[in-house]
Design a protein around this motif. Structure first.
Motif, PDB file in Angstrom:
ATOM      1  N   LYS A  98       0.851  -1.189   0.000  1.00  0.00           N
ATOM      2  CA  LYS A  98       0.000   0.000   0.000  1.00  0.00           C
ATOM      3  C   LYS A  98       0.894   1.248   0.000  1.00  0.00           C
ATOM      4  CE  LYS A  98      -3.933  -2.277   0.528  1.00  0.00           C
ATOM      5  NZ  LYS A  98      -4.639  -2.316   1.826  1.00  0.00           N
ATOM      6  N   PRO A  99       0.365   2.397  -0.430  1.00  0.00           N
ATOM      7  CA  PRO A  99       1.187   3.604  -0.509  1.00  0.00           C
ATOM      8  C   PRO A  99       1.897   3.970   0.793  1.00  0.00           C
ATOM      9  CG  PRO A  99      -0.847   3.937  -1.709  1.00  0.00           C
ATOM     10  CD  PRO A  99      -0.969   2.598  -1.040  1.00  0.00           C
ATOM     11  N   HIS A 100       1.255   3.740   1.952  1.00  0.00           N
ATOM     12  CA  HIS A 100       1.883   4.138   3.218  1.00  0.00           C
ATOM     13  C   HIS A 100       3.084   3.268   3.564  1.00  0.00           C
ATOM     14  CE1 HIS A 100      -0.651   0.827   4.778  1.00  0.00           C
ATOM     15  NE2 HIS A 100       0.275   0.737   5.733  1.00  0.00           N
ATOM     16  N   GLN A 101       3.252   2.170   2.841  1.00  0.00           N
ATOM     17  CA  GLN A 101       4.398   1.282   3.076  1.00  0.00           C
ATOM     18  C   GLN A 101       5.577   1.606   2.159  1.00  0.00           C
ATOM     19  OE1 GLN A 101       1.965  -2.287   2.364  1.00  0.00           O
ATOM     20  NE2 GLN A 101       2.327  -2.894   4.498  1.00  0.00           N
ATOM     21  N   LEU A 102       5.464   2.699   1.418  1.00  0.00           N
ATOM     22  CA  LEU A 102       6.501   3.089   0.458  1.00  0.00           C
ATOM     23  C   LEU A 102       7.193   4.364   0.897  1.00  0.00           C
ATOM     24  CD1 LEU A 102       4.463   2.635  -2.857  1.00  0.00           C
ATOM     25  CD2 LEU A 102       5.950   0.945  -1.773  1.00  0.00           C
ATOM     26  N   SER A 103       8.403   4.561   0.387  1.00  0.00           N
ATOM     27  CA  SER A 103       9.112   5.825   0.608  1.00  0.00           C
ATOM     28  C   SER A 103       8.539   6.889  -0.319  1.00  0.00           C
ATOM     29  CB  SER A 103      10.604   5.644   0.322  1.00  0.00           C
ATOM     30  OG  SER A 103      10.816   5.433  -1.073  1.00  0.00           O
ATOM     31  N   GLY A 104       8.933   8.145  -0.090  1.00  0.00           N
ATOM     32  CA  GLY A 104       8.463   9.228  -0.939  1.00  0.00           C
ATOM     33  C   GLY A 104       8.839   9.026  -2.390  1.00  0.00           C
ATOM     34  N   GLY A 105      10.060   8.579  -2.638  1.00  0.00           N
ATOM     35  CA  GLY A 105      10.504   8.345  -4.010  1.00  0.00           C
ATOM     36  C   GLY A 105       9.747   7.217  -4.686  1.00  0.00           C
ATOM     37  N   GLN A 106       9.418   6.175  -3.919  1.00  0.00           N
ATOM     38  CA  GLN A 106       8.647   5.058  -4.475  1.00  0.00           C
ATOM     39  C   GLN A 106       7.217   5.480  -4.808  1.00  0.00           C
ATOM     40  OE1 GLN A 106       9.337   2.381  -1.225  1.00  0.00           O
ATOM     41  NE2 GLN A 106      11.103   1.410  -2.204  1.00  0.00           N
ATOM     42  N   ARG A 107       6.604   6.293  -3.930  1.00  0.00           N
ATOM     43  CA  ARG A 107       5.252   6.791  -4.213  1.00  0.00           C
ATOM     44  C   ARG A 107       5.250   7.656  -5.467  1.00  0.00           C
ATOM     45  NH1 ARG A 107       5.045   7.272   1.525  1.00  0.00           N
ATOM     46  NH2 ARG A 107       5.550   9.503   1.445  1.00  0.00           N
ATOM     47  N   GLN A 108       6.307   8.433  -5.625  1.00  0.00           N
ATOM     48  CA  GLN A 108       6.424   9.267  -6.815  1.00  0.00           C
ATOM     49  C   GLN A 108       6.470   8.405  -8.071  1.00  0.00           C
ATOM     50  OE1 GLN A 108       9.301   9.675  -8.887  1.00  0.00           O
ATOM     51  NE2 GLN A 108       8.718  11.524  -9.967  1.00  0.00           N
ATOM     52  N   ARG A 109       7.165   7.284  -8.011  1.00  0.00           N
ATOM     53  CA  ARG A 109       7.263   6.396  -9.173  1.00  0.00           C
ATOM     54  C   ARG A 109       5.951   5.668  -9.447  1.00  0.00           C
ATOM     55  NH1 ARG A 109      12.380   2.775  -8.448  1.00  0.00           N
ATOM     56  NH2 ARG A 109      12.490   3.549  -6.307  1.00  0.00           N
ATOM     57  N   VAL A 110       5.199   5.368  -8.393  1.00  0.00           N
ATOM     58  CA  VAL A 110       3.870   4.764  -8.587  1.00  0.00           C
ATOM     59  C   VAL A 110       2.970   5.747  -9.332  1.00  0.00           C
ATOM     60  CG1 VAL A 110       1.801   3.872  -7.457  1.00  0.00           C
ATOM     61  CG2 VAL A 110       4.046   3.294  -6.545  1.00  0.00           C
ATOM     62  N   ALA A 111       2.988   7.006  -8.885  1.00  0.00           N
ATOM     63  CA  ALA A 111       2.166   8.027  -9.545  1.00  0.00           C
ATOM     64  C   ALA A 111       2.582   8.201 -11.000  1.00  0.00           C
ATOM     65  CB  ALA A 111       2.289   9.347  -8.794  1.00  0.00           C
ATOM     66  N   LEU A 112       3.872   8.125 -11.270  1.00  0.00           N
ATOM     67  CA  LEU A 112       4.367   8.253 -12.640  1.00  0.00           C
ATOM     68  C   LEU A 112       3.909   7.067 -13.478  1.00  0.00           C
ATOM     69  CD1 LEU A 112       6.149   9.771 -14.672  1.00  0.00           C
ATOM     70  CD2 LEU A 112       8.106   8.473 -13.801  1.00  0.00           C
ATOM     71  N   ALA A 113       4.016   5.856 -12.918  1.00  0.00           N
ATOM     72  CA  ALA A 113       3.589   4.656 -13.648  1.00  0.00           C
ATOM     73  C   ALA A 113       2.096   4.707 -13.954  1.00  0.00           C
ATOM     74  CB  ALA A 113       3.923   3.413 -12.831  1.00  0.00           C
ATOM     75  N   ARG A 114       1.289   5.172 -12.992  1.00  0.00           N
ATOM     76  CA  ARG A 114      -0.151   5.285 -13.219  1.00  0.00           C
ATOM     77  C   ARG A 114      -0.445   6.285 -14.343  1.00  0.00           C
ATOM     78  NH1 ARG A 114      -3.835   7.345  -8.345  1.00  0.00           N
ATOM     79  NH2 ARG A 114      -2.650   9.242  -8.824  1.00  0.00           N
TER      80      ARG A 114
END
Length: 381
Positions: A151-167
Protein backbone atom coordinates in the motif's frame (compact mmCIF):
# COMPACT_ATOMS: atom_id res chain seq x y z
CA UNK A 1 43.92 2.02 -30.50
CA UNK A 2 40.40 2.49 -29.24
CA UNK A 3 37.55 0.93 -31.19
CA UNK A 4 35.77 3.26 -33.58
CA UNK A 5 32.21 3.94 -32.35
CA UNK A 6 29.61 2.26 -34.57
CA UNK A 7 26.61 4.28 -33.44
CA UNK A 8 25.61 7.43 -35.29
CA UNK A 9 26.29 10.76 -33.58
CA UNK A 10 23.35 12.06 -31.60
CA UNK A 11 21.27 14.50 -33.62
CA UNK A 12 20.45 17.93 -32.33
CA UNK A 13 16.86 18.04 -31.09
CA UNK A 14 15.38 21.42 -32.03
CA UNK A 15 12.05 21.01 -33.85
CA UNK A 16 11.09 24.57 -32.89
CA UNK A 17 13.75 25.81 -35.33
CA UNK A 18 12.26 23.87 -38.26
CA UNK A 19 9.48 25.89 -39.97
CA UNK A 20 8.12 22.67 -41.51
CA UNK A 21 7.55 20.98 -38.14
CA UNK A 22 3.96 20.95 -36.94
CA UNK A 23 3.51 21.35 -33.18
CA UNK A 24 1.86 18.71 -31.04
CA UNK A 25 0.25 21.43 -28.90
CA UNK A 26 -0.47 25.05 -29.80
CA UNK A 27 -1.72 27.70 -27.39
CA UNK A 28 -3.27 30.34 -29.64
CA UNK A 29 -3.95 33.75 -28.02
CA UNK A 30 -5.04 32.02 -24.82
CA UNK A 31 -6.30 34.19 -21.96
CA UNK A 32 -7.65 32.96 -18.64
CA UNK A 33 -9.39 35.35 -16.24
CA UNK A 34 -10.87 34.84 -12.79
CA UNK A 35 -13.08 37.89 -12.42
CA UNK A 36 -10.79 40.91 -12.75
CA UNK A 37 -7.64 38.82 -12.27
CA UNK A 38 -5.79 37.69 -15.41
CA UNK A 39 -3.94 34.43 -14.74
CA UNK A 40 -2.81 33.89 -18.35
CA UNK A 41 -2.59 36.87 -20.71
CA UNK A 42 -2.97 36.40 -24.50
CA UNK A 43 -0.41 33.60 -24.66
CA UNK A 44 0.73 31.94 -27.89
CA UNK A 45 3.26 29.09 -27.88
CA UNK A 46 3.99 25.85 -29.76
CA UNK A 47 5.10 22.65 -28.03
CA UNK A 48 6.53 19.89 -30.18
CA UNK A 49 6.44 16.11 -30.04
CA UNK A 50 9.13 14.52 -27.83
CA UNK A 51 9.84 17.81 -26.07
CA UNK A 52 10.49 18.04 -22.34
CA UNK A 53 8.99 21.50 -21.92
CA UNK A 54 9.28 23.35 -18.61
CA UNK A 55 7.07 26.13 -17.27
CA UNK A 56 9.12 28.07 -14.76
CA UNK A 57 8.13 30.99 -12.61
CA UNK A 58 7.15 32.20 -9.13
CA UNK A 59 3.88 31.31 -7.43
CA UNK A 60 0.91 32.99 -9.10
CA UNK A 61 2.58 33.49 -12.50
CA UNK A 62 0.03 31.31 -14.32
CA UNK A 63 2.02 28.16 -14.99
CA UNK A 64 -0.31 25.69 -13.21
CA UNK A 65 -3.37 27.41 -14.75
CA UNK A 66 -1.83 26.79 -18.17
CA UNK A 67 -1.31 23.13 -17.32
CA UNK A 68 -4.86 22.72 -16.01
CA UNK A 69 -6.32 24.27 -19.18
CA UNK A 70 -4.34 21.82 -21.29
CA UNK A 71 -5.57 18.93 -19.12
CA UNK A 72 -9.15 20.12 -19.44
CA UNK A 73 -9.77 21.05 -15.80
CA UNK A 74 -10.10 24.73 -16.74
CA UNK A 75 -11.46 26.41 -19.88
CA UNK A 76 -9.77 29.43 -21.52
CA UNK A 77 -11.64 32.71 -21.26
CA UNK A 78 -10.57 33.35 -24.86
CA UNK A 79 -8.27 31.78 -27.44
CA UNK A 80 -7.80 28.17 -28.49
CA UNK A 81 -5.74 25.16 -27.44
CA UNK A 82 -4.96 22.85 -30.35
CA UNK A 83 -3.57 19.32 -30.27
CA UNK A 84 -2.38 17.94 -33.59
CA UNK A 85 -4.27 20.83 -35.18
CA UNK A 86 -7.59 20.01 -33.46
CA UNK A 87 -9.30 22.34 -31.00
CA UNK A 88 -9.61 20.29 -27.80
CA UNK A 89 -11.71 22.76 -25.80
CA UNK A 90 -14.86 20.63 -26.14
CA UNK A 91 -13.12 17.35 -25.28
CA UNK A 92 -13.58 16.36 -21.59
CA UNK A 93 -10.44 15.65 -19.52
CA UNK A 94 -10.92 11.87 -19.46
CA UNK A 95 -11.17 11.73 -23.26
CA UNK A 96 -8.01 13.72 -24.00
CA UNK A 97 -4.79 11.82 -24.87
CA UNK A 98 -3.23 13.63 -21.93
CA UNK A 99 -2.46 12.53 -18.39
CA UNK A 100 -1.53 14.68 -15.42
CA UNK A 101 0.67 13.78 -12.48
CA UNK A 102 -0.13 15.91 -9.44
CA UNK A 103 2.29 17.24 -6.84
CA UNK A 104 0.50 15.30 -4.07
CA UNK A 105 0.61 12.09 -6.23
CA UNK A 106 -3.09 11.48 -5.25
CA UNK A 107 -2.62 7.75 -4.71
CA UNK A 108 -5.53 5.73 -3.34
CA UNK A 109 -4.45 4.68 0.17
CA UNK A 110 -6.68 1.57 0.27
CA UNK A 111 -5.30 0.19 -3.01
CA UNK A 112 -2.06 -1.68 -3.63
CA UNK A 113 0.64 -0.34 -5.92
CA UNK A 114 -0.60 -2.58 -8.76
CA UNK A 115 -4.22 -1.51 -8.23
CA UNK A 116 -3.24 2.18 -8.25
CA UNK A 117 -1.34 1.77 -11.52
CA UNK A 118 -4.20 -0.13 -13.16
CA UNK A 119 -7.01 2.13 -11.92
CA UNK A 120 -7.31 4.23 -15.07
CA UNK A 121 -7.28 1.15 -17.28
CA UNK A 122 -10.05 -0.41 -15.20
CA UNK A 123 -12.12 2.77 -15.57
CA UNK A 124 -11.72 2.44 -19.34
CA UNK A 125 -13.22 -1.06 -19.20
CA UNK A 126 -10.07 -2.96 -20.13
CA UNK A 127 -10.05 -6.71 -19.48
CA UNK A 128 -8.24 -8.11 -16.46
CA UNK A 129 -5.64 -9.73 -18.73
CA UNK A 130 -4.95 -6.43 -20.48
CA UNK A 131 -4.71 -4.57 -17.18
CA UNK A 132 -2.39 -7.15 -15.61
CA UNK A 133 -0.09 -7.09 -18.63
CA UNK A 134 0.11 -3.30 -18.70
CA UNK A 135 0.60 -3.03 -14.93
CA UNK A 136 3.48 -5.53 -15.13
CA UNK A 137 5.07 -3.43 -17.88
CA UNK A 138 4.75 -0.28 -15.80
CA UNK A 139 6.12 -1.93 -12.65
CA UNK A 140 9.15 -3.07 -14.60
CA UNK A 141 9.55 0.37 -16.18
CA UNK A 142 9.74 2.15 -12.82
CA UNK A 143 11.55 -0.73 -11.09
CA UNK A 144 8.84 -1.43 -8.50
CA UNK A 145 8.10 -5.09 -9.26
CA UNK A 146 8.80 -6.29 -5.67
CA UNK A 147 6.37 -3.67 -4.29
CA UNK A 148 3.28 -4.53 -6.36
CA UNK A 149 1.23 -5.69 -3.37
CA UNK A 150 2.22 -2.92 -0.96
CA UNK A 151 0.00 0.00 0.00
CA UNK A 152 1.19 3.60 -0.51
CA UNK A 153 1.88 4.14 3.22
CA UNK A 154 4.40 1.28 3.08
CA UNK A 155 6.50 3.09 0.46
CA UNK A 156 9.11 5.83 0.61
CA UNK A 157 8.46 9.23 -0.94
CA UNK A 158 10.50 8.35 -4.01
CA UNK A 159 8.65 5.06 -4.48
CA UNK A 160 5.25 6.79 -4.21
CA UNK A 161 6.42 9.27 -6.82
CA UNK A 162 7.26 6.40 -9.17
CA UNK A 163 3.87 4.76 -8.59
CA UNK A 164 2.17 8.03 -9.55
CA UNK A 165 4.37 8.25 -12.64
CA UNK A 166 3.59 4.66 -13.65
CA UNK A 167 -0.15 5.29 -13.22
CA UNK A 168 0.13 8.39 -15.41
CA UNK A 169 1.95 6.44 -18.14
CA UNK A 170 -0.24 3.32 -18.02
CA UNK A 171 -2.81 4.72 -20.48
CA UNK A 172 -0.08 5.59 -23.01
CA UNK A 173 -0.81 9.33 -23.22
CA UNK A 174 0.61 11.44 -26.03
CA UNK A 175 1.38 14.12 -23.49
CA UNK A 176 2.22 13.86 -19.80
CA UNK A 177 1.76 16.90 -17.58
CA UNK A 178 3.77 17.06 -14.36
CA UNK A 179 2.78 19.60 -11.70
CA UNK A 180 5.73 20.08 -9.29
CA UNK A 181 6.27 16.28 -9.34
CA UNK A 182 9.49 16.25 -7.30
CA UNK A 183 8.69 18.93 -4.73
CA UNK A 184 8.19 16.44 -1.87
CA UNK A 185 11.52 14.67 -2.37
CA UNK A 186 14.77 15.44 -0.60
CA UNK A 187 17.59 17.03 -2.58
CA UNK A 188 19.60 13.91 -3.47
CA UNK A 189 16.54 11.86 -4.38
CA UNK A 190 15.16 14.77 -6.40
CA UNK A 191 18.38 14.99 -8.41
CA UNK A 192 18.40 11.23 -9.02
CA UNK A 193 14.74 11.26 -10.07
CA UNK A 194 15.31 14.15 -12.48
CA UNK A 195 17.70 11.98 -14.50
CA UNK A 196 15.32 9.02 -14.29
CA UNK A 197 12.54 11.21 -15.70
CA UNK A 198 14.76 12.41 -18.53
CA UNK A 199 15.81 8.87 -19.43
CA UNK A 200 12.22 7.63 -19.25
CA UNK A 201 10.90 10.45 -21.42
CA UNK A 202 13.58 9.92 -24.05
CA UNK A 203 13.22 6.12 -24.14
CA UNK A 204 9.42 6.24 -24.39
CA UNK A 205 9.45 9.02 -26.97
CA UNK A 206 6.71 10.92 -25.14
CA UNK A 207 6.15 14.64 -24.71
CA UNK A 208 6.48 15.88 -21.13
CA UNK A 209 5.41 19.28 -19.84
CA UNK A 210 6.56 20.11 -16.33
CA UNK A 211 5.59 22.94 -13.98
CA UNK A 212 8.24 23.93 -11.46
CA UNK A 213 9.52 26.90 -9.49
CA UNK A 214 12.92 25.20 -9.12
CA UNK A 215 15.32 26.82 -11.61
CA UNK A 216 17.92 24.07 -11.31
CA UNK A 217 15.30 21.39 -11.97
CA UNK A 218 14.03 23.16 -15.08
CA UNK A 219 17.58 23.64 -16.37
CA UNK A 220 18.38 19.95 -15.81
CA UNK A 221 15.41 18.17 -17.36
CA UNK A 222 14.03 20.38 -20.12
CA UNK A 223 14.67 20.83 -23.81
CA UNK A 224 13.11 24.31 -23.57
CA UNK A 225 12.04 26.56 -20.72
CA UNK A 226 9.30 29.15 -20.65
CA UNK A 227 9.98 31.72 -17.92
CA UNK A 228 6.64 33.20 -16.83
CA UNK A 229 5.71 36.36 -14.99
CA UNK A 230 2.16 37.60 -14.33
CA UNK A 231 0.57 35.37 -16.94
CA UNK A 232 3.08 36.19 -19.69
CA UNK A 233 5.90 34.07 -21.11
CA UNK A 234 8.81 36.49 -20.74
CA UNK A 235 11.30 34.27 -22.56
CA UNK A 236 11.06 30.83 -24.20
CA UNK A 237 14.34 29.19 -25.09
CA UNK A 238 16.77 26.35 -24.39
CA UNK A 239 18.28 26.19 -20.88
CA UNK A 240 21.67 27.35 -22.18
CA UNK A 241 20.20 30.39 -23.95
CA UNK A 242 18.01 31.30 -20.98
CA UNK A 243 21.06 31.26 -18.71
CA UNK A 244 23.72 32.71 -21.02
CA UNK A 245 21.55 35.11 -23.03
CA UNK A 246 18.61 36.29 -20.92
CA UNK A 247 16.43 38.90 -22.61
CA UNK A 248 15.69 40.95 -19.48
CA UNK A 249 16.83 41.63 -15.94
CA UNK A 250 13.83 39.65 -14.70
CA UNK A 251 14.96 36.48 -16.49
CA UNK A 252 18.63 36.98 -15.60
CA UNK A 253 17.76 37.49 -11.95
CA UNK A 254 15.26 34.60 -11.80
CA UNK A 255 17.67 32.04 -13.27
CA UNK A 256 20.64 31.64 -10.95
CA UNK A 257 22.79 34.34 -9.37
CA UNK A 258 23.75 37.46 -11.29
CA UNK A 259 25.51 40.80 -10.83
CA UNK A 260 24.03 43.91 -12.41
CA UNK A 261 25.90 47.07 -13.39
CA UNK A 262 24.19 50.10 -14.92
CA UNK A 263 26.48 51.61 -17.57
CA UNK A 264 26.50 54.16 -20.36
CA UNK A 265 27.82 53.34 -23.82
CA UNK A 266 30.66 55.80 -24.51
CA UNK A 267 31.95 54.78 -27.92
CA UNK A 268 32.68 51.93 -30.32
CA UNK A 269 36.26 50.88 -31.04
CA UNK A 270 36.24 48.22 -33.74
CA UNK A 271 34.66 45.03 -32.34
CA UNK A 272 34.68 46.45 -28.82
CA UNK A 273 32.29 48.80 -27.06
CA UNK A 274 33.56 51.07 -24.30
CA UNK A 275 31.11 51.52 -21.42
CA UNK A 276 31.30 53.28 -18.06
CA UNK A 277 29.30 53.03 -14.87
CA UNK A 278 28.51 56.04 -12.70
CA UNK A 279 31.33 55.38 -10.25
CA UNK A 280 33.57 52.66 -11.65
CA UNK A 281 36.17 52.53 -14.38
CA UNK A 282 35.61 52.23 -18.10
CA UNK A 283 35.07 48.65 -19.30
CA UNK A 284 35.32 46.92 -22.64
CA UNK A 285 32.43 44.89 -23.99
CA UNK A 286 32.17 42.51 -26.94
CA UNK A 287 28.59 41.71 -27.85
CA UNK A 288 26.25 41.03 -30.75
CA UNK A 289 23.75 43.53 -29.32
CA UNK A 290 23.17 46.66 -31.36
CA UNK A 291 24.12 49.27 -28.75
CA UNK A 292 24.15 52.98 -29.54
CA UNK A 293 26.57 55.61 -28.22
CA UNK A 294 25.05 57.41 -25.23
CA UNK A 295 22.63 54.58 -24.50
CA UNK A 296 22.26 53.41 -20.90
CA UNK A 297 21.99 49.65 -20.35
CA UNK A 298 22.42 47.08 -17.61
CA UNK A 299 25.27 44.58 -17.72
CA UNK A 300 24.42 41.14 -16.32
CA UNK A 301 27.45 39.11 -15.24
CA UNK A 302 27.19 35.64 -13.71
CA UNK A 303 29.31 35.09 -10.57
CA UNK A 304 31.26 32.22 -12.12
CA UNK A 305 32.41 34.52 -14.96
CA UNK A 306 34.51 36.51 -12.46
CA UNK A 307 38.01 35.54 -11.38
CA UNK A 308 39.22 36.74 -7.97
CA UNK A 309 42.96 37.02 -7.38
CA UNK A 310 45.48 38.82 -5.21
CA UNK A 311 47.73 39.48 -8.16
CA UNK A 312 46.81 42.00 -10.84
CA UNK A 313 45.42 40.12 -13.85
CA UNK A 314 46.60 40.49 -17.44
CA UNK A 315 45.52 43.60 -19.32
CA UNK A 316 43.36 41.78 -21.91
CA UNK A 317 40.31 41.71 -19.64
CA UNK A 318 38.22 44.01 -17.45
CA UNK A 319 39.24 44.40 -13.81
CA UNK A 320 38.40 46.28 -10.63
CA UNK A 321 39.93 46.35 -7.16
CA UNK A 322 38.11 45.62 -3.93
CA UNK A 323 38.22 43.88 -0.58
CA UNK A 324 36.74 40.49 0.40
CA UNK A 325 33.72 41.35 2.51
CA UNK A 326 32.26 37.87 2.97
CA UNK A 327 32.74 34.27 1.80
CA UNK A 328 29.98 31.68 1.37
CA UNK A 329 31.40 28.16 1.39
CA UNK A 330 29.30 25.58 -0.52
CA UNK A 331 31.64 22.60 -0.59
CA UNK A 332 32.58 22.42 -4.26
CA UNK A 333 32.48 26.19 -4.71
CA UNK A 334 32.94 29.37 -2.69
CA UNK A 335 31.16 32.65 -3.37
CA UNK A 336 33.26 35.74 -2.64
CA UNK A 337 31.43 38.99 -1.87
CA UNK A 338 33.90 41.67 -2.91
CA UNK A 339 33.23 45.24 -1.77
CA UNK A 340 34.55 47.85 -4.21
CA UNK A 341 35.75 51.36 -3.34
CA UNK A 342 32.41 52.96 -4.28
CA UNK A 343 30.49 50.56 -2.00
CA UNK A 344 29.31 48.26 -4.81
CA UNK A 345 29.45 44.54 -3.96
CA UNK A 346 30.21 41.93 -6.61
CA UNK A 347 29.56 38.21 -6.14
CA UNK A 348 32.21 35.94 -7.64
CA UNK A 349 31.95 32.17 -7.55
CA UNK A 350 35.01 29.96 -7.87
CA UNK A 351 35.67 26.24 -7.62
CA UNK A 352 37.37 25.04 -4.43
CA UNK A 353 40.42 23.36 -5.89
CA UNK A 354 42.16 23.47 -2.52
CA UNK A 355 41.02 22.59 0.96
CA UNK A 356 39.51 25.53 2.83
CA UNK A 357 42.35 25.66 5.33
CA UNK A 358 44.77 26.19 2.42
CA UNK A 359 42.70 28.85 0.72
CA UNK A 360 44.91 31.76 -0.33
CA UNK A 361 42.09 34.36 -0.26
CA UNK A 362 40.20 35.12 2.93
CA UNK A 363 38.18 37.85 4.64
CA UNK A 364 39.43 41.45 4.37
CA UNK A 365 42.00 40.56 1.71
CA UNK A 366 42.51 43.20 -1.01
CA UNK A 367 41.80 41.50 -4.34
CA UNK A 368 41.28 42.04 -8.04
CA UNK A 369 38.07 40.97 -9.75
CA UNK A 370 38.47 40.29 -13.47
CA UNK A 371 36.16 39.19 -16.29
CA UNK A 372 36.47 38.73 -20.05
CA UNK A 373 35.12 41.19 -22.59
CA UNK A 374 32.35 38.75 -23.58
CA UNK A 375 31.29 37.78 -20.05
CA UNK A 376 28.70 40.53 -19.62
CA UNK A 377 25.27 40.46 -21.28
CA UNK A 378 23.84 43.95 -22.01
CA UNK A 379 20.14 44.31 -21.16
CA UNK A 380 17.88 47.21 -22.00
CA UNK A 381 15.10 46.32 -19.55
Amino acid sequence: MADTPTSEPRKVFAPWLDPNQKPLVRFENVTKKYGDYTAVDNLTIDIFEREFFALLGPSGCGKTTLLRMLAGFEQPTSGRILMNGEDISKIPPNKRPINMMFQSYALFPHMTVAQNIGFGLKQEGKSKAEIDKRVDEMLKLVQLEPFAKRKPHQLSGGQRQRVALARSLAKSPKLLLLDEPLGALDKKLREKTQFELMSLQENLGLTFMIVTHDQEEAMTVSSRIAVMDKGIMVQVDTPAEIYEAPNSRYVADFIGDVNFMEVEVLRHEGAQIIVKSATLNEFKLETDSDLKDGEKVWLAIRPEKFIVSKEKPSDDQNMVQGKVWDIAYSGDTSTYHVRLEDGTTLKAQMANRRRVRNRDITWEDPVWVAWSYRAAVPLRN
